[in-house]
Design an enzyme around this catalytic site. Structure first.
Site, PDB file in Angstrom:
ATOM      1  N   ASP A   1      80.463  98.787 -68.523  1.00  0.00           N
ATOM      2  CA  ASP A   1      79.144  98.533 -67.912  1.00  0.00           C
ATOM      3  C   ASP A   1      78.679  99.790 -67.165  1.00  0.00           C
ATOM      4  O   ASP A   1      77.637 100.335 -67.484  1.00  0.00           O
ATOM      5  CB  ASP A   1      79.349  97.292 -67.073  1.00  0.00           C
TER       6      ASP A   1
ATOM      7  N   ASP B   1      80.870 105.489 -62.859  1.00  0.00           N
ATOM      8  CA  ASP B   1      80.591 105.976 -61.376  1.00  0.00           C
ATOM      9  C   ASP B   1      81.481 107.027 -61.218  1.00  0.00           C
ATOM     10  O   ASP B   1      81.069 108.337 -61.508  1.00  0.00           O
ATOM     11  CB  ASP B   1      80.552 104.782 -60.717  1.00  0.00           C
ATOM     12  N   THR B   2      82.377 106.954 -60.328  1.00  0.00           N
ATOM     13  CA  THR B   2      83.280 108.326 -60.094  1.00  0.00           C
ATOM     14  C   THR B   2      84.199 108.667 -61.430  1.00  0.00           C
ATOM     15  O   THR B   2      84.587 109.812 -61.461  1.00  0.00           O
ATOM     16  CB  THR B   2      84.547 107.745 -59.188  1.00  0.00           C
ATOM     17  N   GLY B   3      84.137 107.540 -62.335  1.00  0.00           N
ATOM     18  CA  GLY B   3      85.214 107.773 -63.541  1.00  0.00           C
ATOM     19  C   GLY B   3      86.460 107.352 -63.450  1.00  0.00           C
ATOM     20  O   GLY B   3      87.203 107.448 -64.817  1.00  0.00           O
TER      21      GLY B   3
ATOM     22  N   THR C   1      87.756 104.400 -63.113  1.00  0.00           N
ATOM     23  CA  THR C   1      88.501 103.303 -64.057  1.00  0.00           C
ATOM     24  C   THR C   1      88.481 103.644 -65.559  1.00  0.00           C
ATOM     25  O   THR C   1      89.497 103.488 -66.213  1.00  0.00           O
ATOM     26  CB  THR C   1      87.250 102.210 -63.725  1.00  0.00           C
TER      27      THR C   1
ATOM     28  N   ASP D   1      77.609  92.742 -61.301  1.00  0.00           N
ATOM     29  CA  ASP D   1      77.686  91.726 -60.077  1.00  0.00           C
ATOM     30  C   ASP D   1      77.593  92.592 -58.864  1.00  0.00           C
ATOM     31  O   ASP D   1      77.982  93.730 -58.651  1.00  0.00           O
ATOM     32  CB  ASP D   1      79.140  90.886 -60.315  1.00  0.00           C
TER      33      ASP D   1
ATOM     34  N   ARG E   1      75.276  88.556 -62.248  1.00  0.00           N
ATOM     35  CA  ARG E   1      75.629  88.739 -63.557  1.00  0.00           C
ATOM     36  C   ARG E   1      74.774  88.221 -64.454  1.00  0.00           C
ATOM     37  O   ARG E   1      74.710  88.764 -65.839  1.00  0.00           O
ATOM     38  CB  ARG E   1      76.945  88.293 -63.996  1.00  0.00           C
TER      39      ARG E   1
HETATM   40  P1  IMP Z   1      84.264 104.005 -61.295  1.00  0.00           P
HETATM   41  O1  IMP Z   1      85.916 103.594 -61.398  1.00  0.00           O
HETATM   42  O2  IMP Z   1      84.098 104.685 -59.884  1.00  0.00           O
HETATM   43  O3  IMP Z   1      83.855 104.861 -62.428  1.00  0.00           O
HETATM   44  O4  IMP Z   1      83.768 102.674 -61.293  1.00  0.00           O
HETATM   45  C1  IMP Z   1      83.478 101.989 -62.322  1.00  0.00           C
HETATM   46  C2  IMP Z   1      83.461 100.479 -62.183  1.00  0.00           C
HETATM   47  O5  IMP Z   1      82.788 100.142 -60.959  1.00  0.00           O
HETATM   48  C3  IMP Z   1      82.560 100.026 -63.300  1.00  0.00           C
HETATM   49  O6  IMP Z   1      83.265  99.200 -64.242  1.00  0.00           O
HETATM   50  C4  IMP Z   1      81.697  98.934 -62.274  1.00  0.00           C
HETATM   51  O7  IMP Z   1      82.227  97.555 -62.771  1.00  0.00           O
HETATM   52  C5  IMP Z   1      81.995  99.227 -61.141  1.00  0.00           C
HETATM   53  N1  IMP Z   1      80.726  99.667 -60.474  1.00  0.00           N
HETATM   54  C6  IMP Z   1      80.469 101.094 -60.378  1.00  0.00           C
HETATM   55  N2  IMP Z   1      79.174 101.176 -59.781  1.00  0.00           N
HETATM   56  C7  IMP Z   1      78.517  99.833 -59.674  1.00  0.00           C
HETATM   57  C8  IMP Z   1      77.357  99.253 -59.374  1.00  0.00           C
HETATM   58  O8  IMP Z   1      76.512 100.196 -59.002  1.00  0.00           O
HETATM   59  N3  IMP Z   1      77.327  97.997 -59.247  1.00  0.00           N
HETATM   60  C9  IMP Z   1      78.414  97.171 -59.727  1.00  0.00           C
HETATM   61  N4  IMP Z   1      79.571  97.460 -60.059  1.00  0.00           N
HETATM   62  C10 IMP Z   1      79.741  98.768 -60.195  1.00  0.00           C
HETATM   63 MG    MG Z   2      83.737  97.188 -64.642  1.00  0.00          MG
END
Ligand code: IMP
Ligand code: MG
Length: 172
Positions: free
Chosen positions: A98, A101-103, A105, A157, A163
């Site tokens: 979806d 963000d930080t990358g 996940t 969410d 959602r």
């Molecule tokens: P990352 O690991 O920082 O890249 O975060 C990715 C995960 O965080 C995504 O799979 C989203 O489920 C969740 N996420 C990141 N930004 C948002 C946001 O603005 N709203 C809701 N979920 C977010």
């Molecule tokens: Mg997610």
């Protein structure tokens, strides 16, 4: 729980148009692929995955994995727990997320997948927040770049709310 008003960022129509475009692009790029293994990341990518596969004109198998890092907070915890057993060896895999963000996940998931010898692995995300990237990732398909705001709707969410919205918005 009371719901605060969501400020619309991307309309349902705009999302549908872009999802169709990405589907056509994937179809063109992967022409000749006998079967694509589409893996959606739960829960956030469930709606995007469902719409996207309808625009991909290649036979697909569809699976979902669960990766949770946020819990009920607005900040990623830094830990990514993967659940779901999948056979990806020798499959052409399209990972569908979806938001990147930080990358963290998607990197964790991609690293885990690569160890299991897929024939190919591509990453598709509906939304990209490039300004907050900490862990570089190569994204093959991206729907929209969004600012560093908390996003909800279209599968995404905040504490399990919003959602079901057909559009994407931000919380004030
Ligand atoms: P990352 O690991 O920082 O890249 O975060 C990715 C995960 O965080 C995504 O799979 C989203 O489920 C969740 N996420 C990141 N930004 C948002 C946001 O603005 N709203 C809701 N979920 C977010
Ligand atoms: Mg997610």
């Amino acid at each position: 729980m009371e719901k605060t008003e969501v400020i619309e960022l991307l309309s349902a129509e705009k999302i549908q148009q872009r999802v169709s475009e990405i589907g056509r692009q994937i179809t063109a790029d992967l022409a000749g692929t006998e079967q694509l293994l589409v893996v959606g990341v739960l829960k956030g990518a469930f709606m995007f995955t469902a719409d996207l596969v309808r625009s991909i004109q290649i036979p697909c198998h569809i699976e979902f994995i669960r990766a949770s890092s946020y819990g009920h907070s607005m900040q990623s915890s830094g830990n990514v727990a993967l659940s779901g057993e999948l056979d990806i060896e020798n499959h052409d895999v399209l990972l569908v997320e979806d938001i990147i963000d930080t990358g963290l996940t998607i990197r964790r998931i991609a690293e885990n997948f690569r160890k299991r010898n897929p024939a190919s692995l591509r990453i598709c995300t509906l939304l990209d927040k490039p300004s907050t990237r900490k862990y570089p990732v190569t994204i093959d398909y991206s729907g929209f770049s969004v600012p560093n705001r908390f996003i909800v709707g279209y599968g995404i969410d905040y504490a399990e709310q919003y959602r079901e919205l057909p559009f994407i918005g931000t919380l004030p």
